[in-house]
Design an enzyme around this catalytic site. Sequence first.
Site, PDB file in Angstrom:
ATOM      1  N   ASP A 261      74.135 -48.248  58.328  1.00 26.27           N
ATOM      2  CA  ASP A 261      75.383 -47.558  58.197  1.00 26.27           C
ATOM      3  C   ASP A 261      74.825 -47.572  55.918  1.00 26.27           C
ATOM      4  O   ASP A 261      75.040 -46.324  55.269  1.00 26.27           O
ATOM      5  CB  ASP A 261      75.877 -47.788  57.827  1.00 26.27           C
ATOM      6  CG  ASP A 261      77.053 -49.423  57.167  1.00 26.27           C
ATOM      7  OD1 ASP A 261      76.197 -49.859  56.162  1.00 26.27           O
ATOM      8  OD2 ASP A 261      78.000 -50.069  57.452  1.00 26.27           O
TER       9      ASP A 261
ATOM     10  N   ASP B 277      73.090 -54.333  58.307  1.00 29.66           N
ATOM     11  CA  ASP B 277      74.681 -54.049  56.808  1.00 29.66           C
ATOM     12  C   ASP B 277      74.836 -55.264  55.699  1.00 29.66           C
ATOM     13  O   ASP B 277      73.891 -56.552  56.144  1.00 29.66           O
ATOM     14  CB  ASP B 277      75.966 -54.552  57.441  1.00 29.66           C
ATOM     15  CG  ASP B 277      77.235 -54.115  57.357  1.00 29.66           C
ATOM     16  OD1 ASP B 277      76.610 -53.040  56.105  1.00 29.66           O
ATOM     17  OD2 ASP B 277      78.117 -54.011  57.446  1.00 29.66           O
ATOM     18  N   GLY B 278      75.478 -54.513  54.383  1.00 29.70           N
ATOM     19  CA  GLY B 278      74.880 -55.636  53.988  1.00 29.70           C
ATOM     20  C   GLY B 278      76.712 -55.413  52.643  1.00 29.70           C
ATOM     21  O   GLY B 278      76.871 -53.990  52.975  1.00 29.70           O
TER      22      GLY B 278
ATOM     23  N   ASP C 160      78.851 -55.793  60.200  1.00 33.49           N
ATOM     24  CA  ASP C 160      79.609 -56.428  59.053  1.00 33.49           C
ATOM     25  C   ASP C 160      80.618 -57.481  58.936  1.00 33.49           C
ATOM     26  O   ASP C 160      80.674 -57.659  57.617  1.00 33.49           O
ATOM     27  CB  ASP C 160      81.183 -55.032  58.958  1.00 33.49           C
ATOM     28  CG  ASP C 160      81.584 -54.779  57.517  1.00 33.49           C
ATOM     29  OD1 ASP C 160      81.139 -55.175  57.247  1.00 33.49           O
ATOM     30  OD2 ASP C 160      82.493 -55.519  58.119  1.00 33.49           O
TER      31      ASP C 160
ATOM     32  N   HIS D 276      82.309 -48.588  59.691  1.00 38.34           N
ATOM     33  CA  HIS D 276      83.319 -49.273  59.558  1.00 38.34           C
ATOM     34  C   HIS D 276      83.962 -47.501  60.446  1.00 38.34           C
ATOM     35  O   HIS D 276      85.191 -47.435  60.501  1.00 38.34           O
ATOM     36  CB  HIS D 276      84.475 -48.637  58.291  1.00 38.34           C
ATOM     37  CG  HIS D 276      83.731 -49.997  57.928  1.00 38.34           C
ATOM     38  ND1 HIS D 276      83.855 -51.021  57.951  1.00 38.34           N
ATOM     39  CD2 HIS D 276      82.990 -49.630  56.166  1.00 38.34           C
ATOM     40  CE1 HIS D 276      83.221 -51.471  57.019  1.00 38.34           C
ATOM     41  NE2 HIS D 276      82.716 -51.333  55.668  1.00 38.34           N
TER      42      HIS D 276
ATOM     43  N   GLU E  26      71.501 -54.846  52.054  1.00 37.41           N
ATOM     44  CA  GLU E  26      70.767 -53.623  52.692  1.00 37.41           C
ATOM     45  C   GLU E  26      69.838 -53.644  53.106  1.00 37.41           C
ATOM     46  O   GLU E  26      69.550 -53.818  54.468  1.00 37.41           O
ATOM     47  CB  GLU E  26      71.962 -52.515  52.438  1.00 37.41           C
ATOM     48  CG  GLU E  26      73.373 -51.814  52.422  1.00 37.41           C
ATOM     49  CD  GLU E  26      74.338 -51.779  53.578  1.00 37.41           C
ATOM     50  OE1 GLU E  26      73.288 -51.190  54.371  1.00 37.41           O
ATOM     51  OE2 GLU E  26      75.356 -51.631  53.303  1.00 37.41           O
TER      52      GLU E  26
END
Length: 152
Positions: free
Chosen positions: A69, A9-10, A134, A124, A47
């Site tokens: 994501d 994740d970024g 995250d 999320h 990302e």
Amino acid sequence: MKKIELYTDGACSGNPGPGGYGVVLKYKDHVKELSQGYASTTNNRMELMAIIKGLQSLKESCDVEIYSDSKYIVDAINQKWVFKWKNNNWLRSKNKPALNSDLWKELLELMDKHNTEFNWVKGHAGHPENERCDKLATSAIKEPPLLEKDIV
């Protein structure tokens, strides 16, 4: 070949702004986490950086299931857009430059070393590894040392 699960994740506070990436690598019972913050970057760069750093941490060629994501990345790979950009001298349709071509080039080189499969996960949404990534990414933004700059 070893089978690796790579979750990434970024995050960015402002876009552009301070950002970070988070990575969770899983191999059998082993788990490795990576993260880093940058003083100035974009969400899409973080990302991409998460996947790049995860793949760079592997010491040998592996079968890698990548979970992100980022529709930007997963679609660019799975729908083969990035390969068209590369073959078109990093230009998209209407001769617009492909963004983040420096990182895309790095990612494609790493993909040549590994068997990769890209999977999209909804962000999320309670996915444990995505939530952990995250947390790593957002925490990296707040924890020095922030690398000076990522934007090219």
